[in-house]
Design a protein around this motif. Structure first.
Motif, PDB file in Angstrom:
ATOM      1  N   VAL A   1      18.474   3.561   6.283  1.00 34.17           N
ATOM      2  CA  VAL A   1      16.730   4.624   6.075  1.00 34.17           C
ATOM      3  C   VAL A   1      16.495   5.213   5.349  1.00 34.17           C
ATOM      4  CG1 VAL A   1      15.389   6.598   7.272  1.00 34.17           C
ATOM      5  CG2 VAL A   1      16.735   5.822   9.191  1.00 34.17           C
ATOM      6  N   VAL A   2      15.276   5.246   4.505  1.00 33.37           N
ATOM      7  CA  VAL A   2      14.771   5.699   3.434  1.00 33.37           C
ATOM      8  C   VAL A   2      13.253   6.560   3.354  1.00 33.37           C
ATOM      9  CG1 VAL A   2      15.457   4.541   0.925  1.00 33.37           C
ATOM     10  CG2 VAL A   2      13.278   3.598   2.251  1.00 33.37           C
ATOM     11  N   LEU A   3      13.094   7.326   2.739  1.00 35.63           N
ATOM     12  CA  LEU A   3      11.876   8.679   3.972  1.00 35.63           C
ATOM     13  C   LEU A   3      10.929   8.234   2.858  1.00 35.63           C
ATOM     14  CD1 LEU A   3      13.349  11.872   3.333  1.00 35.63           C
ATOM     15  CD2 LEU A   3      13.106  10.777   5.027  1.00 35.63           C
ATOM     16  N   THR A   4      10.555   7.175   3.155  1.00 37.36           N
ATOM     17  CA  THR A   4       8.741   6.494   3.636  1.00 37.36           C
ATOM     18  C   THR A   4       8.579   6.900   4.649  1.00 37.36           C
ATOM     19  OG1 THR A   4       9.449   4.397   4.256  1.00 37.36           O
ATOM     20  CG2 THR A   4       9.644   4.280   1.879  1.00 37.36           C
ATOM     21  N   ALA A   5       6.879   7.472   4.993  1.00 32.76           N
ATOM     22  CA  ALA A   5       6.744   7.042   6.282  1.00 32.76           C
ATOM     23  C   ALA A   5       7.450   6.266   7.201  1.00 32.76           C
ATOM     24  CB  ALA A   5       4.599   6.529   5.909  1.00 32.76           C
TER      25      ALA A   5
ATOM     26  N   SER B   1      -1.792  -5.573   1.045  1.00 36.02           N
ATOM     27  CA  SER B   1      -2.165  -4.911   2.423  1.00 36.02           C
ATOM     28  C   SER B   1      -2.693  -4.698   3.316  1.00 36.02           C
ATOM     29  CB  SER B   1      -1.544  -3.716   1.382  1.00 36.02           C
ATOM     30  OG  SER B   1      -1.050  -2.681   2.293  1.00 36.02           O
ATOM     31  N   ARG B   2      -2.759  -3.859   4.189  1.00 33.66           N
ATOM     32  CA  ARG B   2      -3.571  -3.244   5.512  1.00 33.66           C
ATOM     33  C   ARG B   2      -4.995  -2.294   5.154  1.00 33.66           C
ATOM     34  NH1 ARG B   2      -2.215  -2.863  11.640  1.00 33.66           N
ATOM     35  NH2 ARG B   2      -1.822  -0.517  10.369  1.00 33.66           N
ATOM     36  N   THR B   3      -4.533  -1.424   4.259  1.00 38.26           N
ATOM     37  CA  THR B   3      -5.380  -0.827   4.253  1.00 38.26           C
ATOM     38  C   THR B   3      -6.355  -0.123   3.016  1.00 38.26           C
ATOM     39  OG1 THR B   3      -3.757   0.781   6.130  1.00 38.26           O
ATOM     40  CG2 THR B   3      -5.549   2.636   4.729  1.00 38.26           C
ATOM     41  N   ASN B   4      -7.788  -0.897   2.680  1.00 38.19           N
ATOM     42  CA  ASN B   4      -7.844  -0.172   1.525  1.00 38.19           C
ATOM     43  C   ASN B   4      -7.713   0.467   0.700  1.00 38.19           C
ATOM     44  OD1 ASN B   4      -9.148  -2.767  -0.202  1.00 38.19           O
ATOM     45  ND2 ASN B   4     -11.070  -1.101  -0.047  1.00 38.19           N
TER      46      ASN B   4
ATOM     47  N   GLY C   1       0.785  -0.942  -0.062  1.00 40.91           N
ATOM     48  CA  GLY C   1      -0.219  -0.296   0.107  1.00 40.91           C
ATOM     49  C   GLY C   1       0.667   1.391  -0.074  1.00 40.91           C
ATOM     50  N   LYS C   2       1.631   0.834   0.833  1.00 42.97           N
ATOM     51  CA  LYS C   2       2.870   2.400   0.723  1.00 42.97           C
ATOM     52  C   LYS C   2       4.466   2.036   0.196  1.00 42.97           C
ATOM     53  CE  LYS C   2       0.229   4.382   4.407  1.00 42.97           C
ATOM     54  NZ  LYS C   2      -1.476   3.022   4.971  1.00 42.97           N
ATOM     55  N   GLY C   3       4.902   3.570   1.062  1.00 45.69           N
ATOM     56  CA  GLY C   3       6.359   3.168   0.766  1.00 45.69           C
ATOM     57  C   GLY C   3       7.170   2.004  -0.702  1.00 45.69           C
TER      58      GLY C   3
ATOM     59  N   ALA D   1      13.477  -4.288  19.895  1.00 45.67           N
ATOM     60  CA  ALA D   1      12.281  -5.345  18.630  1.00 45.67           C
ATOM     61  C   ALA D   1      12.407  -5.534  17.184  1.00 45.67           C
ATOM     62  CB  ALA D   1      10.768  -5.408  19.314  1.00 45.67           C
ATOM     63  N   TYR D   2      12.053  -4.532  16.500  1.00 42.64           N
ATOM     64  CA  TYR D   2      12.754  -4.105  14.832  1.00 42.64           C
ATOM     65  C   TYR D   2      13.872  -4.791  14.640  1.00 42.64           C
ATOM     66  CZ  TYR D   2      12.652  -2.100  10.128  1.00 42.64           C
ATOM     67  OH  TYR D   2      12.698  -1.121   9.310  1.00 42.64           O
ATOM     68  N   SER D   3      14.902  -4.624  14.916  1.00 42.94           N
ATOM     69  CA  SER D   3      15.900  -4.736  15.275  1.00 42.94           C
ATOM     70  C   SER D   3      16.039  -6.601  15.038  1.00 42.94           C
ATOM     71  CB  SER D   3      17.175  -4.276  16.038  1.00 42.94           C
ATOM     72  OG  SER D   3      16.710  -3.142  14.869  1.00 42.94           O
TER      73      SER D   3
ATOM     74  N   ASN E   1       8.334 -10.311   0.065  1.00 46.72           N
ATOM     75  CA  ASN E   1       8.352 -10.083   1.953  1.00 46.72           C
ATOM     76  C   ASN E   1       8.648  -8.352   2.021  1.00 46.72           C
ATOM     77  OD1 ASN E   1       6.490 -12.919   2.513  1.00 46.72           O
ATOM     78  ND2 ASN E   1       8.713 -13.129   2.143  1.00 46.72           N
ATOM     79  N   ASN E   2       7.550  -7.809   1.605  1.00 43.52           N
ATOM     80  CA  ASN E   2       8.147  -6.221   2.829  1.00 43.52           C
ATOM     81  C   ASN E   2       7.253  -5.070   3.738  1.00 43.52           C
ATOM     82  OD1 ASN E   2       9.184  -3.940   1.512  1.00 43.52           O
ATOM     83  ND2 ASN E   2       6.622  -3.574   1.484  1.00 43.52           N
ATOM     84  N   ALA E   3       5.904  -6.379   3.927  1.00 40.84           N
ATOM     85  CA  ALA E   3       5.001  -5.945   4.940  1.00 40.84           C
ATOM     86  C   ALA E   3       6.164  -5.475   6.668  1.00 40.84           C
ATOM     87  CB  ALA E   3       4.466  -6.503   5.196  1.00 40.84           C
TER      88      ALA E   3
END
Ligand code: NDP
Length: 228
Positions: A181-185, A38-41, A16-18, A148-150, A82-84
């Motif tokens: 880091v890339v400038l997505t949301a 994606s999650r947001t329709n 959906g994004k990025g 947690a993310y790492s 697999n990006n989400a």
């Protein structure tokens, strides 16, 4: 490098994004049929307008049962991204069980589950395939408040190698892309730098036959950060 994915069907999570959204657009422009998950329709509706004919699937990939229901019958897929992911930023001592579980279910377990679904389909059809896990530079280097993310991205390194090992006999390659880091949301929450396009180009290279001898590996897209 012009890549041609005509005749191939790709599935992209977090479409959906990025980075995921731009990956869908690049695959679409290169001739692939694309399943966009994606999650947001609303994101999928606007993406479908930009890329008519893509197959949108709206599901929370952190929910195992809902994912099985949404994607269990997805049919033949040649290329998987697999990006989400979610980047929950908290100091280590403030990370809750919910933060931890959500991070691992979305970032790691969904890659595991969707790859199982897709790889079973590839094996049943007897076709070769390529899977790219979108990981991060934080699989190699630490930053504050991203424990947690790492940890999910560190685990993704071994998941990528293990999948490459187990799926190699079926001619399914598995690699990762590890951006800085890339400038997505998501990226704006942390800091700044390279172009989404640079990450997408590496994803497409690993999906393509141009990287035919590469599996269980990862491409750092870090503007040389780890060299310093
Ligand atoms: P964004 O936040 O811009 O986009 C993430 C996409 O994934 C959104 O469409 C989001 O949908 C979707 N998504 C998140 N959770 C779920 C879920 N549970 N089910 C279905 N879809 C979901 O992220 P980026 O494009 O920045 O990141 C993409 C990948 O790149 C991630 O794996 C990230 O870890 C990695 N990465 C990003 C970096 C950066 O700086 N941006 C740096 C290094 C790696 P919704 O908004 O509706 O939740």
């Amino acid at each position: 490098m012009q890549l041609n994915f005509s005749g191939l069907r790709a599935l992209v999570t977090g479409a959906g994004k990025g980075i995921g959204r731009d990956t869908v657009k690049a695959l679409y422009a290169s001739g692939a049929r694309v399943v966009a998950v994606s999650r947001t329709n609303a994101d999928l509706v606007s993406l479908s307008k930009e890329c008519p004919g893509i197959e949108p699937v709206c599901v929370d990939l952190g929910d195992w049962k809902a994912t099985e229901k949404a994607l269990g019958g997805v049919g033949p897929v040649d290329l998987l991204v697999n990006n989400a992911a979610v980047a929950l930023m908290r100091p280590f001592l403030e990370v809750t069980k919910e933060d931890f579980d959500r991070s691992f279910s979305v970032n790691l377990r969904s890659a595991f589950q969707v790859s199982q679904i897709v790889a079973r389909g590839m094996i049943n059809c007897g076709v070769p395939g390529s899977i790219v896990n979108v990981s991060s530079m934080v699989a190699h280097v630490t930053f504050p408040n991203l424990a947690a993310y790492s940890a999910t991205k560190g685990a993704m390194t071994m998941l990528t190698k293990s999948m490459a090992m187990d799926l190699g006999p079926y001619k399914i390659r598995v690699n990762s892309v590890n951006p800085t880091v890339v400038l997505t949301a998501m990226g704006q929450k942390v800091s700044a730098d390279p172009e989404v396009e640079d990450v997408v180009n590496s994803i497409l290279f690993l999906l393509s036959g141009r990287s035919a001898s590469t599996s269980g590996s990862g491409i750092l897209v870090d503007a040389g950060y780890l060299a310093s």
